[in-house]
Design an enzyme around this catalytic site. Structure first.
Site, PDB file in Angstrom:
ATOM      1  N   ARG A  93     -12.857  -0.857 -11.357  1.00  0.00           N
ATOM      2  CA  ARG A  93     -12.022  -0.484 -10.191  1.00  0.00           C
ATOM      3  C   ARG A  93     -12.904  -0.467  -8.944  1.00  0.00           C
ATOM      4  NH1 ARG A  93      -8.259   4.946  -8.885  1.00  0.00           N
ATOM      5  NH2 ARG A  93      -7.853   4.304  -6.762  1.00  0.00           N
ATOM      6  N   ASN A 147      -1.584  -0.304 -14.374  1.00  0.00           N
ATOM      7  CA  ASN A 147      -1.503  -1.048 -13.115  1.00  0.00           C
ATOM      8  C   ASN A 147      -2.206  -2.393 -13.205  1.00  0.00           C
ATOM      9  OD1 ASN A 147       0.004   0.124 -11.043  1.00  0.00           O
ATOM     10  ND2 ASN A 147      -1.528   1.718 -10.712  1.00  0.00           N
ATOM     11  N   ASP A 171       4.966   5.988 -10.343  1.00  0.00           N
ATOM     12  CA  ASP A 171       5.403   7.306  -9.879  1.00  0.00           C
ATOM     13  C   ASP A 171       5.468   7.422  -8.354  1.00  0.00           C
ATOM     14  OD1 ASP A 171       2.748   7.364  -9.175  1.00  0.00           O
ATOM     15  OD2 ASP A 171       2.178   8.894 -10.616  1.00  0.00           O
ATOM     16  N   HIS A 200       5.204  -1.212  -5.606  1.00  0.00           N
ATOM     17  CA  HIS A 200       4.257  -0.988  -4.500  1.00  0.00           C
ATOM     18  C   HIS A 200       4.584  -1.883  -3.296  1.00  0.00           C
ATOM     19  CE1 HIS A 200       0.783   1.070  -6.969  1.00  0.00           C
ATOM     20  NE2 HIS A 200       1.951   1.645  -7.128  1.00  0.00           N
ATOM     21  N   TYR A 262       2.433   2.109  -0.096  1.00  0.00           N
ATOM     22  CA  TYR A 262       1.567   0.956  -0.387  1.00  0.00           C
ATOM     23  C   TYR A 262       1.778  -0.206   0.589  1.00  0.00           C
ATOM     24  CZ  TYR A 262      -0.536   2.978  -4.495  1.00  0.00           C
ATOM     25  OH  TYR A 262      -1.275   3.782  -5.320  1.00  0.00           O
ATOM     26  N   ARG A 282     -12.059   4.418  -2.712  1.00  0.00           N
ATOM     27  CA  ARG A 282     -11.166   5.368  -3.385  1.00  0.00           C
ATOM     28  C   ARG A 282     -11.649   5.729  -4.798  1.00  0.00           C
ATOM     29  NH1 ARG A 282      -8.730   9.795  -3.639  1.00  0.00           N
ATOM     30  NH2 ARG A 282      -7.434   9.884  -5.489  1.00  0.00           N
TER      31      ARG A 282
HETATM   32  C1  G6P Z   1       0.016   6.389  -7.227  1.00  0.00           C
HETATM   33  C2  G6P Z   1       0.475   5.028  -7.693  1.00  0.00           C
HETATM   34  C3  G6P Z   1      -0.268   4.624  -8.927  1.00  0.00           C
HETATM   35  C4  G6P Z   1      -1.742   4.680  -8.692  1.00  0.00           C
HETATM   36  C5  G6P Z   1      -2.166   6.029  -8.186  1.00  0.00           C
HETATM   37  C6  G6P Z   1      -3.614   5.899  -7.751  1.00  0.00           C
HETATM   38  O1  G6P Z   1       0.424   7.368  -8.102  1.00  0.00           O
HETATM   39  O2  G6P Z   1       1.830   4.943  -7.921  1.00  0.00           O
HETATM   40  O3  G6P Z   1       0.132   3.322  -9.256  1.00  0.00           O
HETATM   41  O4  G6P Z   1      -2.443   4.398  -9.864  1.00  0.00           O
HETATM   42  O5  G6P Z   1      -1.383   6.426  -7.098  1.00  0.00           O
HETATM   43  O6  G6P Z   1      -4.099   7.106  -7.468  1.00  0.00           O
HETATM   44  P1  G6P Z   1      -5.621   7.384  -7.180  1.00  0.00           P
HETATM   45  O7  G6P Z   1      -5.528   8.778  -6.725  1.00  0.00           O
HETATM   46  O8  G6P Z   1      -6.352   7.148  -8.463  1.00  0.00           O
HETATM   47  O9  G6P Z   1      -6.065   6.457  -6.104  1.00  0.00           O
HETATM   48 MN    MN Z   2       2.230   2.908  -8.934  1.00  0.00          MN
END
Ligand code: G6P
Ligand code: MN
Length: 442
Positions: A93, A147, A171, A200, A262, A282
């Site tokens: 990631r 994802n 979510d 997204h 997004y 992130r």
């Molecule tokens: C939201 C999105 C997810 C994503 C997450 C990332 O919940 O819907 O698809 O994986 O955010 O969160 P983070 O806090 O790990 O960047």
């Molecule tokens: Mn998502």
């Protein structure tokens, strides 16, 4: 009362403790006999094992549960498989986010070149998993949170077009609804929405309550005049707070609908790149905040061998959505969610094969969506472009086709320039050698 068996795939994820919190919260409504925790990395899952075991023994003493890295145990005897895998872990990631930034492009988990690279890793892993499940279990529901859900959904729909028990989830609309509910001072469970788009990549076009009272104009008016804060702003890191604020900014240009957060990456890419730190993205922020906190809790549970002094993680949007969706299907509740499904005319003026995100009711026979109707030119243009990007990404992955990959990235609104697409693709190929390769000159 029937009791269900659930399998959690990718159980070593830092999201698992919150999922357990939701299972505990819903225990009176959702009768579970057995939970199988499965992960290909038993060491990572091992870090959570003590915490999970102690919570479950205390809160659900009659529940059976096992931890395994053996897929022959994981799938044969379950009613639903909840999937949350991350092919390449956080290390990959981090590369997905940092490589594009070298070229002044958005570096993000699911959008732009990073999302492309992640999709190329997730697709083969997900196909393998669905095949493994279906070898031993034809009926289990596969509820996938992996994802980039948009790309995974499209790939699974292409490879398993007749498998009606695969559902891809996100979510973010649910999370935004929770924030709207807080602004409107309503219970989230009383609010409904109209929503359209791709995962997204979508818009709310109405918010109303179960009595049919509409709040959309009131909400938009609020967001035109007030900073949009997520419902749990105190717990969110800076990048998420900035993300929500960009909804306010978007509304200055296009005040018609409320955008999924997004969309910021496609509408304000230059600003986002300028604000990004290419050495601290992130994934670093998540590791140093949420993940650190969760691993600390888990290790306290392990060393102190008690849960009494360790707080129970509860109420996450991710955990609640997964459990509410599973419950709605298994108990045929027909509750309403925003979910991903094959278009097939639901939005008649965009591609039939797009995997669209719309609100609908979910029961034992799957999602029942009211046709959305035609969308206007601006949104049709954006969505068709994004769908073409997603489709070429899936084809590039399945056919190992370099040219399709280059076309996909050139179509992506965060890239556009084929010279940049070519450079970033070269670096992504290098970094992902252990996961995917492309044949040049195809
Ligand atoms: C939201 C999105 C997810 C994503 C997450 C990332 O919940 O819907 O698809 O994986 O955010 O969160 P983070 O806090 O790990 O960047
Ligand atoms: Mn998502």
């Amino acid at each position: 009362m029937k009791k269900y068996n659930i399998t959690i795939v990718g159980a070593g994820s830092s999201r698992t403790p919150a999922l357990i919190g939701s299972i505990v919260d819903y225990k009176d409504k959702f009768p579970i006999q057995k939970i199988i925790f499965y992960d290909i990395d038993p060491e990572r899952m091992g870090k959570m094992q003590a915490y999970i075991s102690l919570v479950l023994k205390k809160e659900m003493p009659t529940l059976e549960f096992v931890f395994t890295d053996d897929k022959s145990i994981a799938y044969c005897d379950c009613d639903a498989v909840l999937v949350q895998m991350r092919a390449g872990n956080s290390e990959m990631r981090s590369k997905d986010e940092k490589i594009p930034l070298k070229y002044g492009l958005v570096g993000q988990e699911t959008c732009g070149p990073g999302g492309f690279a992640y999709g190329m890793r997730s697709i083969p892993a997900m196909i393998e998993m669905v095949n493994d499940i279906r070898k031993v279990n034809k009926n289990a529901w596969i509820l996938n949170y992996t994802n980039p859900a948009a790309i995974v959904a499209l790939a699974l729909d292409k490879v398993f077009p007749n498998d009606t028990r695969i559902l891809n989830l996100c979510d973010q609309p649910y999370s935004m609804m929770r924030s709207y509910a807080k602004i409107l001072k309503k219970n989230q469970s009383d609010l409904r929405c109209k929503y359209f788009g791709l995962n997204h990549f979508g818009w709310f076009t109405d918010i109303y309550d179960i009595n049919g009272k509409h709040y959309f104009e009131e909400l938009k008016e609020y967001l035109k005049n007030n900073e949009f804060k997520p419902y749990n702003a105190e717990q969110r890191s800076q990048s998420w707070l900035e993300t929500y604020k960009r909804v306010n900014k978007y509304l200055c240009y296009f005040p018609e609908y409320l955008p999924n957060t997004y969309l910021q990456y496609y509408f304000f890419p230059q600003e986002i790149v300028a604000e990004s730190n290419p050495n601290y993205t992130r994934s670093d922020e998540a590791r140093d905040s949420r993940e650190k906190e969760i691993f600390e809790l888990c290790s306290r549970a392990e060393t102190e061998f008690t849960i009494e002094t360790v707080p129970l993680l509860k109420g996450s949007v991710f955990g609640n959505l997964m459990i509410e969706v599973a419950l709605s299907i298994l108990e045929d509740l027909k509750d309403e969610f925003v979910l991903i499904t094959r278009n097939q005319g639901l939005i008649p003026n965009i591609s039939e094969d797009a995997m669209v995100e719309l609100s609908g009711k979910l029961g034992a026979n799957g999602l029942i969506v009211e046709p959305y109707g035609e969308i206007s030119t601006f949104y049709k243009g954006l969505i068709e472009n994004q769908h073409a990007y997603e489709k070429l990404t899936v084809e590039a992955c399945l056919e190992h086709d370099y040219t399709k990959a280059l076309k996909a990235l050139t179509l992506n609104r965060t890239v556009i320039d084929p010279q940049l697409a070519c450079k970033v693709l070269h670096d992504l190929e290098e970094a992902n050698k252990d996961y995917w390769t492309l044949q040049h000159g195809k």
